[in-house]
Motif scaffolding. Structure first.
Motif, short mmCIF file in Angstrom:
data_model
loop_
_atom_site.label_atom_id
_atom_site.label_comp_id
_atom_site.label_asym_id
_atom_site.label_seq_id
_atom_site.Cartn_x
_atom_site.Cartn_y
_atom_site.Cartn_z
N VAL A 68 0.86 -1.18 0.00
CA VAL A 68 0.00 0.00 0.00
C VAL A 68 0.90 1.23 0.00
N GLN A 70 0.99 5.61 0.36
CA GLN A 70 0.24 6.78 0.83
C GLN A 70 1.16 7.99 0.84
N GLU A 110 -8.25 -5.41 2.71
CA GLU A 110 -8.74 -4.77 3.93
C GLU A 110 -7.71 -4.87 5.05
N MET A 113 -4.94 -2.37 4.33
CA MET A 113 -5.35 -0.99 4.61
C MET A 113 -5.42 -0.73 6.11
N ASP A 114 -5.96 -1.69 6.85
CA ASP A 114 -6.08 -1.51 8.31
C ASP A 114 -4.71 -1.35 8.96
N SER A 116 -1.91 -0.58 7.47
CA SER A 116 -1.27 0.62 6.92
C SER A 116 -1.69 1.86 7.69
N ASN A 117 -3.00 1.99 7.93
CA ASN A 117 -3.49 3.16 8.66
C ASN A 117 -2.85 3.28 10.03
N GLN A 139 -4.98 9.82 0.38
CA GLN A 139 -5.69 8.55 0.45
C GLN A 139 -4.73 7.41 0.13
N PRO A 140 -4.70 6.37 0.96
CA PRO A 140 -3.85 5.22 0.64
C PRO A 140 -4.40 4.49 -0.58
N TYR A 141 -3.51 3.90 -1.35
CA TYR A 141 -3.97 3.12 -2.50
C TYR A 141 -3.10 1.88 -2.64
#
Length: 202
Positions: A68, A70, A110, A113-114, A116-117, A139-141
């Motif tokens: 990911v 960002q 998912e 992303m979790d 990564s955040n 926004q992460p991608y």
């Protein structure tokens, strides 16, 4: 004072700043997943663009990775964060997050992303507080799923030629969870970072 000397100071100072930021992120991850995070030692380097793949030391042998990306910016400092997972991590990561269903590509995304955040946000906040700046995060991608490192880096279209890199390898004790968080600061950010470092060293 030459830029070379300043760059050495920049690297050494960021090593100390990163140690503090990493501790915060590791503590947050450990509490959320209720497991022990092996405290990583950040590796700070000033690299040419072509040397970036060599910075990924902890997962260079992985046959398949997912990542990911960002972007972030603030106070004339800009860069991007890459969180790169060894694909062997997903089964254990699902277990740690109490997911019991089939691990599809969407579930993997998912999980990516979790985590990564958590890690990107905590590390950037830890650095920003010490530098007295505020980063805005884009926004992460998804950069790619189930690729080798060389394929993954080709998908990153970063054109910067010189980078300040902070590589943070995370491992969870007793689990096959390995990931690399790579913070990349643009060459244009280096003068601002040098000034911040000079101020901190006074």
């Amino acid at each position: 004072m030459s830029n070379q000397i300043l760059d050495e100071e920049l690297r050494d100072c960021f090593q100390e700043l990163s140690n503090v930021a990493v501790g915060r992120a590791a503590d947050l991850l450990a509490r959320l997943l209720n497991t022990f995070v092996i405290m990583p030692i950040p590796v700070v380097n000033l690299l040419e663009r072509a040397e970036l793949s060599m910075a990924l030391s902890s997962i260079e042998d992985a046959e398949s990775v997912s990542a990911v990306c960002q972007g972030f910016t603030g106070s004339k400092i800009a860069g991007e964060a890459l969180l790169i997972f060894n694909d062997a991590s997903f089964t254990d990561m699902a277990e740690l997050t109490h997911y019991t269903g089939e691990i599809t590509k969407q579930i993997e995304l998912e999980l990516l992303m979790d985590i990564s955040n958590i890690l990107i946000g905590a590390c950037l906040k830890g650095l920003a507080e010490q530098l007295d700046v505020r980063f805005s995060q884009g926004q992460p991608y998804l950069l790619g799923q189930h690729l080798n490192i060389s394929e993954l880096l080709k998908k990153n279209t970063t054109t910067w030629q010189r980078l300040l890199t902070i590589e943070i390898p995370y491992k969870l004790e007793g689990h096959q969870v390995n990931c690399d968080l790579l913070l990349l600061f643009t060459e244009d950010s280096l003068p601002v970072l040098r000034n911040k470092v000079s101020y901190l060293m006074e």
